[in-house]
Scaffold this active site. Structure first.
Site, PDB file in Angstrom:
ATOM      1  CB  CYS A  18      48.246  22.273  30.028  1.00 10.76           C
ATOM      2  SG  CYS A  18      48.233  23.337  31.467  1.00 10.76           S
ATOM      3  CB  CYS A  39      49.439  35.319  30.690  1.00 11.16           C
ATOM      4  SG  CYS A  39      50.790  36.003  31.629  1.00 11.16           S
ATOM      5  CB  SER A  40      46.947  31.192  27.992  1.00  7.88           C
ATOM      6  OG  SER A  40      47.443  30.496  29.125  1.00  7.88           O
ATOM      7  CB  ILE A 100      41.607  31.904  34.350  1.00 10.29           C
ATOM      8  CG1 ILE A 100      42.904  32.253  35.092  1.00 10.29           C
ATOM      9  CG2 ILE A 100      40.745  30.915  35.110  1.00 10.29           C
ATOM     10  CD1 ILE A 100      43.843  31.116  35.353  1.00 10.29           C
ATOM     11  CE  LYS A 150      47.975  36.872  25.439  1.00 12.94           C
ATOM     12  NZ  LYS A 150      46.594  36.996  25.807  1.00 12.94           N
ATOM     13  CG  HIS A 201      45.375  26.820  28.377  1.00 17.94           C
ATOM     14  ND1 HIS A 201      45.114  25.532  27.951  1.00 17.94           N
ATOM     15  CD2 HIS A 201      46.481  26.733  29.169  1.00 17.94           C
ATOM     16  CE1 HIS A 201      46.008  24.708  28.469  1.00 17.94           C
ATOM     17  NE2 HIS A 201      46.840  25.416  29.213  1.00 17.94           N
TER      18      HIS A 201
HETATM   19  N1  COA Z   1      45.277  38.061  28.322  1.00 18.45           N
HETATM   20  C1  COA Z   1      44.573  39.184  28.074  1.00 18.45           C
HETATM   21  N2  COA Z   1      43.680  39.698  28.950  1.00 18.45           N
HETATM   22  C2  COA Z   1      43.512  39.053  30.110  1.00 18.45           C
HETATM   23  C3  COA Z   1      44.216  37.867  30.431  1.00 18.45           C
HETATM   24  C4  COA Z   1      45.127  37.396  29.499  1.00 18.45           C
HETATM   25  N3  COA Z   1      45.805  36.287  29.755  1.00 18.45           N
HETATM   26  N4  COA Z   1      43.832  37.452  31.667  1.00 18.45           N
HETATM   27  C5  COA Z   1      42.911  38.326  32.095  1.00 18.45           C
HETATM   28  N5  COA Z   1      42.714  39.291  31.164  1.00 18.45           N
HETATM   29  C6  COA Z   1      41.846  40.449  31.271  1.00 18.45           C
HETATM   30  C7  COA Z   1      40.452  40.057  31.707  1.00 18.45           C
HETATM   31  O1  COA Z   1      39.605  39.872  30.593  1.00 18.45           O
HETATM   32  C8  COA Z   1      40.032  41.278  32.493  1.00 18.45           C
HETATM   33  O2  COA Z   1      39.634  42.291  31.579  1.00 18.45           O
HETATM   34  P1  COA Z   1      38.443  43.305  31.940  1.00 18.45           P
HETATM   35  O3  COA Z   1      38.907  44.034  33.170  1.00 18.45           O
HETATM   36  O4  COA Z   1      38.351  44.164  30.717  1.00 18.45           O
HETATM   37  O5  COA Z   1      37.263  42.439  32.199  1.00 18.45           O
HETATM   38  C9  COA Z   1      41.314  41.741  33.153  1.00 18.45           C
HETATM   39  O6  COA Z   1      42.378  41.251  32.321  1.00 18.45           O
HETATM   40  C10 COA Z   1      41.491  41.243  34.576  1.00 18.45           C
HETATM   41  O7  COA Z   1      41.167  39.866  34.623  1.00 18.45           O
HETATM   42  P2  COA Z   1      41.611  38.966  35.842  1.00 18.45           P
HETATM   43  O8  COA Z   1      41.045  37.571  35.695  1.00 18.45           O
HETATM   44  O9  COA Z   1      41.343  39.682  37.131  1.00 18.45           O
HETATM   45  O10 COA Z   1      43.154  38.887  35.535  1.00 18.45           O
HETATM   46  P3  COA Z   1      44.301  38.700  36.530  1.00 18.45           P
HETATM   47  O11 COA Z   1      45.212  39.858  36.390  1.00 18.45           O
HETATM   48  O12 COA Z   1      43.862  38.315  37.891  1.00 18.45           O
HETATM   49  O13 COA Z   1      44.983  37.366  35.898  1.00 18.45           O
HETATM   50  C11 COA Z   1      46.754  36.246  34.840  1.00 18.45           C
HETATM   51  C12 COA Z   1      45.837  37.462  34.827  1.00 18.45           C
HETATM   52  C13 COA Z   1      47.763  36.397  33.726  1.00 18.45           C
HETATM   53  C14 COA Z   1      47.483  36.115  36.179  1.00 18.45           C
HETATM   54  C15 COA Z   1      45.916  34.947  34.604  1.00 18.45           C
HETATM   55  O14 COA Z   1      45.186  35.099  33.398  1.00 18.45           O
HETATM   56  C16 COA Z   1      46.802  33.720  34.531  1.00 18.45           C
HETATM   57  O15 COA Z   1      47.261  33.191  35.533  1.00 18.45           O
HETATM   58  N6  COA Z   1      47.037  33.184  33.337  1.00 18.45           N
HETATM   59  C17 COA Z   1      47.871  31.996  33.166  1.00 18.45           C
HETATM   60  C18 COA Z   1      47.033  30.746  33.273  1.00 18.45           C
HETATM   61  C19 COA Z   1      47.887  29.511  33.295  1.00 18.45           C
HETATM   62  O16 COA Z   1      48.912  29.436  33.950  1.00 18.45           O
HETATM   63  N7  COA Z   1      47.468  28.461  32.581  1.00 18.45           N
HETATM   64  C20 COA Z   1      48.211  27.240  32.489  1.00 18.45           C
HETATM   65  C21 COA Z   1      49.396  27.439  31.638  1.00 18.45           C
HETATM   66  S1  COA Z   1      50.330  25.994  31.305  1.00 18.45           S
END
Ligand code: COA
Length: 393
Positions: free
Chosen positions: A83, A207-208, A210, A333, A337
């Site tokens: 990252c 969480c940040s 995808i 966030k 990211h």
């Molecule tokens: N913050 C706010 N909203 C989020 C979000 C987040 N981080 N991630 C997804 N959403 C929203 C989407 O916009 C979507 O909204 P909608 O239904 O209104 O369209 C909904 O949540 C579902 O999205 P989806 O992609 O299916 O989310 P998910 O529940 O499968 O994934 C996480 C959520 C947190 C698991 C995923 O965003 C994640 O893994 N984040 C961390 C990424 C990471 O590790 N990066 C490297 C770090 S060092």
């Protein structure tokens, strides 16, 4: 070593970008950066390129992006620091210009993470924790890793889920003013607390996301910068460090050793007092991949004493007007990211902040004339801290 300035910056919209290829997305940022610097492709001598990939169908992205951007034929390479890859690209471009190898270099970061479904993206990121032990034996992925940091921190310092939530509230607030951010929606502490658990105590809004996105910056030697612009933003110092990938070898989960070391090196190079860096810095971009990461960053950077990071968050001290303004673009966030683009985007944001080119509410008050970017790769495997300033050393 020669002085090096940022003379051009560009950034695409961050979010889910499904109507562009990787090269088209990168071009959005490269085009802006070249125009901002007042140069054309033929002025670029080297492209330092950041893309983590894995989810991407493009195996040699630097070549594809450079060709599409019209900078084909120059020297180029792709760097990897998870990252923090974007900051690694910036640091290598900086070294090339500082050493005299080239006068103008371009650092480009781009990522298209939504090319795969979210569970696969989570798995691919998880493999870059500690693959053979923590990922394959225990199934740890990044929300789980940072949940370990959050639980250790909450236990040690009596921090609460509300404290973590306050980071998300601030970063969504500023993202609501950033047209390039993934999320423009403001949220409350209650919204965060009510969002679904991903890995206790971290919830969706901790969480940040995808993200797809691109960023680019043009770096120039002092002579070249003086010819191109009246407002060069000097890179005063970049500190870098790395650490084990294996959490069982870390002394605790309360701090990132590599980030602390990178900060100390950056402060030394740029003449910043490490005991009170916020007295010399107006605005910072910090690596808030999860809300707990921003709180730990306050401490690792010296903005707060050990155990005091959550108090800064709770008391709103990292909004504009507080101790130091942090993540006025929405941070990882809420801006998003796109892993390989993040570090380059931080450099672009700090440059615009120092030039006072950010519109409205999210423009920091620039009094001291310096800004900082803190970018972490993995769970603290890699760390880069960069100090930018309106004044040359
Ligand atoms: N913050 C706010 N909203 C989020 C979000 C987040 N981080 N991630 C997804 N959403 C929203 C989407 O916009 C979507 O909204 P909608 O239904 O209104 O369209 C909904 O949540 C579902 O999205 P989806 O992609 O299916 O989310 P998910 O529940 O499968 O994934 C996480 C959520 C947190 C698991 C995923 O965003 C994640 O893994 N984040 C961390 C990424 C990471 O590790 N990066 C490297 C770090 S060092």
């Amino acid at each position: 070593m020669r002085e090096v300035a940022v003379v051009g910056v560009g950034q695409s919209k961050f979010g889910r970008i499904s109507d562009m290829t990787l090269a088209e997305l990168a071009w959005q940022a490269v085009k802006q950066a070249l125009q901002d610097a007042g140069i054309t492709q033929k002025d670029v001598e080297m492209v330092s390129f950041s893309n983590v990939g894995g989810w991407s169908s493009e195996p040699l992205p630097a070549i594809a992006v450079n060709e599409y951007s019209g900078v084909s034929g120059v020297g180029t390479y792709r760097v990897e620091a998870a990252c923090a890859s974007g900051s690694a690209a910036l640091a290598t471009a900086h070294s090339l210009v500082a050493s005299g190898a080239v006068d103008i270099a371009l650092a480009v970061g781009v990522e298209k993470m939504t090319e795969v479904p979210t569970p696969m993206a989570v798995e691919l990121i998880g493999r870059s924790g500690n693959y053979f032990w923590e990922f394959s034996q225990f199934g740890l992925t990044f929300p789980g890793y940072y949940a370990l940091y959050a639980t250790a921190y909450m236990n040690e310092h009596s921090a609460t889920e509300e404290d973590l939530a306050s980071v998300a509230v601030k970063n969504h607030y500023y993202a609501s003013y950033n047209e390039n951010a993934s999320f423009q929606k403001r949220i409350t502490v209650e919204d965060v607390l009510k969002s679904k658990y991903v890995a206790w105590p971290l919830k969706l809004y901790d969480c940040s996301p995808i993200t797809d996105g691109a960023a680019a910056v043009v770096l120039a030697s002092e002579d070249a910068a003086r010819k191109l612009t009246d407002t060069p933003v000097w890179i005063r110092g970049i500190g870098y460090a790395s650490d084990t990938s294996n959490l069982s070898k870390r002394p605790n989960f309360l701090s990132l050793r590599a980030a602390r070391e990178a900060a100390q090196k950056a402060y030394k190079k740029s003449g910043i007092d490490p005991s009170r860096p916020h007295r010399q810095i107006d605005v910072a971009e910090v690596h808030d991949c999860f809300t707990i990461a921003e709180i730990i960053a306050y401490e690792d950077l010296g903005f707060a004493p050990r155990g005091g990071g959550h108090v800064l968050a709770r008391e709103g001290e990292t909004y504009k007007g507080g101790l130091i303004a942090v993540n006025l673009d929405g941070g990882l966030k809420a801006k998003g990211h796109p892993i390989g683009a993040t570090g380059v985007s931080m450099a672009a944001e700090i440059t615009k902040q120092l030039r006072q080119q950010v519109r409205g509410e999210r423009q920091a008050d620039i009094v001291k004339g310096a800004g900082l970017a803190h970018n972490v790769g993995g769970t603290g495997h890699y760390a880069y801290v960069s100090v930018f300033s309106l004044k040359k050393s």
